[in-house]
Design a protein around this motif. Structure first.
Motif, PDB file in Angstrom:
ATOM      1  N   ARG A 140      13.337 -12.071   2.123  1.00 48.87           N
ATOM      2  CA  ARG A 140      12.452 -13.223   2.208  1.00 48.87           C
ATOM      3  C   ARG A 140      12.363 -13.654   3.656  1.00 48.87           C
ATOM      4  NH1 ARG A 140      14.446 -18.007  -0.611  1.00 48.87           N
ATOM      5  NH2 ARG A 140      16.466 -17.220  -0.018  1.00 48.87           N
ATOM      6  N   ILE A 141      11.185 -14.045   4.092  1.00 53.20           N
ATOM      7  CA  ILE A 141      10.991 -14.655   5.408  1.00 53.20           C
ATOM      8  C   ILE A 141      10.800 -16.137   5.130  1.00 53.20           C
ATOM      9  CG2 ILE A 141       9.570 -14.734   7.490  1.00 53.20           C
ATOM     10  CD1 ILE A 141       8.694 -11.841   6.825  1.00 53.20           C
ATOM     11  N   VAL A 142      11.729 -16.946   5.650  1.00 50.57           N
ATOM     12  CA  VAL A 142      11.720 -18.384   5.380  1.00 50.57           C
ATOM     13  C   VAL A 142      11.725 -19.149   6.692  1.00 50.57           C
ATOM     14  CG1 VAL A 142      12.893 -18.115   3.166  1.00 50.57           C
ATOM     15  CG2 VAL A 142      14.229 -18.516   5.229  1.00 50.57           C
ATOM     16  N   PRO A 143      11.270 -20.402   6.676  1.00 50.18           N
ATOM     17  CA  PRO A 143      11.315 -21.209   7.902  1.00 50.18           C
ATOM     18  C   PRO A 143      12.760 -21.429   8.326  1.00 50.18           C
ATOM     19  CG  PRO A 143      10.193 -22.395   6.115  1.00 50.18           C
ATOM     20  CD  PRO A 143      10.683 -21.113   5.559  1.00 50.18           C
ATOM     21  N   ALA A 144      12.983 -21.494   9.628  1.00 51.98           N
ATOM     22  CA  ALA A 144      14.331 -21.702  10.154  1.00 51.98           C
ATOM     23  C   ALA A 144      14.802 -23.129   9.941  1.00 51.98           C
ATOM     24  CB  ALA A 144      14.377 -21.349  11.640  1.00 51.98           C
ATOM     25  N   HIS A 145      13.875 -24.079   9.919  1.00 54.18           N
ATOM     26  CA  HIS A 145      14.226 -25.484   9.788  1.00 54.18           C
ATOM     27  C   HIS A 145      13.659 -26.020   8.492  1.00 54.18           C
ATOM     28  CE1 HIS A 145      15.762 -25.656  13.828  1.00 54.18           C
ATOM     29  NE2 HIS A 145      14.696 -24.983  14.216  1.00 54.18           N
ATOM     30  N   THR A 146      14.472 -26.771   7.771  1.00 56.03           N
ATOM     31  CA  THR A 146      14.028 -27.286   6.476  1.00 56.03           C
ATOM     32  C   THR A 146      12.860 -28.255   6.618  1.00 56.03           C
ATOM     33  OG1 THR A 146      15.715 -29.003   6.571  1.00 56.03           O
ATOM     34  CG2 THR A 146      16.252 -27.002   5.354  1.00 56.03           C
ATOM     35  N   ALA A 147      12.730 -28.928   7.745  1.00 55.99           N
ATOM     36  CA  ALA A 147      11.607 -29.846   7.923  1.00 55.99           C
ATOM     37  C   ALA A 147      10.285 -29.111   7.787  1.00 55.99           C
ATOM     38  CB  ALA A 147      11.687 -30.536   9.276  1.00 55.99           C
ATOM     39  N   ARG A 148      10.250 -27.839   8.134  1.00 52.53           N
ATOM     40  CA  ARG A 148       9.026 -27.068   8.022  1.00 52.53           C
ATOM     41  C   ARG A 148       8.755 -26.672   6.564  1.00 52.53           C
ATOM     42  NH1 ARG A 148       7.289 -26.257  12.983  1.00 52.53           N
ATOM     43  NH2 ARG A 148       8.680 -25.803  14.670  1.00 52.53           N
ATOM     44  N   SER A 149       9.725 -26.940   5.667  1.00 51.75           N
ATOM     45  CA  SER A 149       9.562 -26.567   4.273  1.00 51.75           C
ATOM     46  C   SER A 149       8.883 -27.648   3.448  1.00 51.75           C
ATOM     47  CB  SER A 149      10.934 -26.245   3.666  1.00 51.75           C
ATOM     48  OG  SER A 149      11.496 -25.140   4.332  1.00 51.75           O
TER      49      SER A 149
ATOM     50  N   ASP B 142       9.183 -32.619  20.550  1.00 49.62           N
ATOM     51  CA  ASP B 142      10.261 -32.490  19.582  1.00 49.62           C
ATOM     52  C   ASP B 142      10.391 -31.047  19.112  1.00 49.62           C
ATOM     53  OD1 ASP B 142      12.278 -33.608  17.733  1.00 49.62           O
ATOM     54  OD2 ASP B 142      10.834 -32.932  16.213  1.00 49.62           O
ATOM     55  N   ARG B 143       9.254 -30.394  18.833  1.00 47.64           N
ATOM     56  CA  ARG B 143       9.281 -28.997  18.385  1.00 47.64           C
ATOM     57  C   ARG B 143       9.857 -28.096  19.467  1.00 47.64           C
ATOM     58  NH1 ARG B 143       4.131 -28.036  17.639  1.00 47.64           N
ATOM     59  NH2 ARG B 143       3.936 -27.258  19.736  1.00 47.64           N
ATOM     60  N   ASP B 144       9.444 -28.316  20.727  1.00 48.96           N
ATOM     61  CA  ASP B 144       9.940 -27.508  21.838  1.00 48.96           C
ATOM     62  C   ASP B 144      11.444 -27.674  22.005  1.00 48.96           C
ATOM     63  OD1 ASP B 144       7.376 -26.652  22.248  1.00 48.96           O
ATOM     64  OD2 ASP B 144       6.992 -27.968  23.967  1.00 48.96           O
ATOM     65  N   GLU B 145      11.932 -28.917  21.859  1.00 50.93           N
ATOM     66  CA  GLU B 145      13.381 -29.171  21.997  1.00 50.93           C
ATOM     67  C   GLU B 145      14.150 -28.542  20.836  1.00 50.93           C
ATOM     68  OE1 GLU B 145      13.732 -33.407  22.365  1.00 50.93           O
ATOM     69  OE2 GLU B 145      12.803 -33.410  24.352  1.00 50.93           O
ATOM     70  N   ALA B 146      13.558 -28.573  19.635  1.00 46.30           N
ATOM     71  CA  ALA B 146      14.227 -27.997  18.469  1.00 46.30           C
ATOM     72  C   ALA B 146      14.384 -26.489  18.593  1.00 46.30           C
ATOM     73  CB  ALA B 146      13.450 -28.342  17.196  1.00 46.30           C
TER      74      ALA B 146
ATOM     75  N   GLU C 229       5.962 -20.431   9.803  1.00 46.74           N
ATOM     76  CA  GLU C 229       6.254 -21.599  10.643  1.00 46.74           C
ATOM     77  C   GLU C 229       5.293 -22.743  10.351  1.00 46.74           C
ATOM     78  OE1 GLU C 229       8.032 -20.325  14.903  1.00 46.74           O
ATOM     79  OE2 GLU C 229       5.941 -19.786  14.544  1.00 46.74           O
ATOM     80  N   ARG C 230       4.018 -22.417  10.263  1.00 40.85           N
ATOM     81  CA  ARG C 230       2.976 -23.427  10.100  1.00 40.85           C
ATOM     82  C   ARG C 230       3.006 -24.070   8.714  1.00 40.85           C
ATOM     83  NH1 ARG C 230      -0.895 -20.357  10.038  1.00 40.85           N
ATOM     84  NH2 ARG C 230      -1.808 -20.713   8.011  1.00 40.85           N
ATOM     85  N   THR C 231       3.142 -23.273   7.673  1.00 41.71           N
ATOM     86  CA  THR C 231       3.019 -23.784   6.306  1.00 41.71           C
ATOM     87  C   THR C 231       4.353 -24.138   5.662  1.00 41.71           C
ATOM     88  OG1 THR C 231       3.165 -21.591   5.270  1.00 41.71           O
ATOM     89  CG2 THR C 231       0.962 -22.368   5.944  1.00 41.71           C
ATOM     90  N   GLY C 232       5.417 -23.513   6.139  1.00 38.10           N
ATOM     91  CA  GLY C 232       6.721 -23.731   5.510  1.00 38.10           C
ATOM     92  C   GLY C 232       6.904 -22.930   4.229  1.00 38.10           C
ATOM     93  N   GLU C 233       5.918 -22.146   3.855  1.00 30.47           N
ATOM     94  CA  GLU C 233       5.994 -21.346   2.631  1.00 30.47           C
ATOM     95  C   GLU C 233       6.656 -20.009   2.931  1.00 30.47           C
ATOM     96  OE1 GLU C 233       5.029 -22.377  -0.420  1.00 30.47           O
ATOM     97  OE2 GLU C 233       4.464 -24.313   0.467  1.00 30.47           O
ATOM     98  N   GLU C 234       7.606 -19.631   2.084  1.00 31.80           N
ATOM     99  CA  GLU C 234       8.293 -18.365   2.316  1.00 31.80           C
ATOM    100  C   GLU C 234       7.424 -17.184   1.904  1.00 31.80           C
ATOM    101  OE1 GLU C 234      11.093 -17.355  -1.424  1.00 31.80           O
ATOM    102  OE2 GLU C 234      11.725 -19.076  -0.228  1.00 31.80           O
ATOM    103  N   VAL C 235       7.734 -16.032   2.459  1.00 35.34           N
ATOM    104  CA  VAL C 235       7.046 -14.785   2.132  1.00 35.34           C
ATOM    105  C   VAL C 235       8.117 -13.798   1.669  1.00 35.34           C
ATOM    106  CG1 VAL C 235       5.748 -12.827   3.072  1.00 35.34           C
ATOM    107  CG2 VAL C 235       5.183 -15.159   3.789  1.00 35.34           C
TER     108      VAL C 235
END
Length: 92
Positions: free
Chosen positions: A38-47, A86-90, A21-27
């Motif tokens: 793969r564990i990836v961020p749910a939102h592309t903005a975090r990528s 914004d994060r809470d609403e998302a 979530e914090r880095t946007g980097e997948e694992v």
């Protein structure tokens, strides 16, 4: 991109989710040495890359300052509060 075995991913799952979530980097989680999931961020903005995030923040600050200059009597704007909201609403 970080690779972890299934046991390590299971043990540290909460921390891994926070990191993604914090880095946007997948694992990548491996089983018997082969990529399984793969564990990836749910939102592309975090990528965004670190440089992309820095540029986005700089753009937000510049826009805030331009608005403040045009409206000197407006109430101060707290970027951290707006981003948290914004994060809470998302996520709701």
């Amino acid at each position: 991109m970080r690779h972890l075995g299934v046991l390590e991913a299971k043990t540290d799952f909460s921390a891994i989710v926070s990191e993604v979530e914090r880095t946007g980097e997948e694992v990548v989680v491996t089983r018997y040495g082969k990529a399984a999931v793969r564990i990836v961020p749910a939102h592309t903005a975090r990528s965004l890359s670190p440089a992309g995030r820095k540029a986005l923040v700089e753009d937000i600050i510049r826009t805030r300052d331009e608005i403040a200059a045009r409206h000197p009597h407006a109430e101060p704007f707290d970027i951290a509060e707006a981003l948290d909201r914004d994060r809470d609403e998302a996520w709701s």
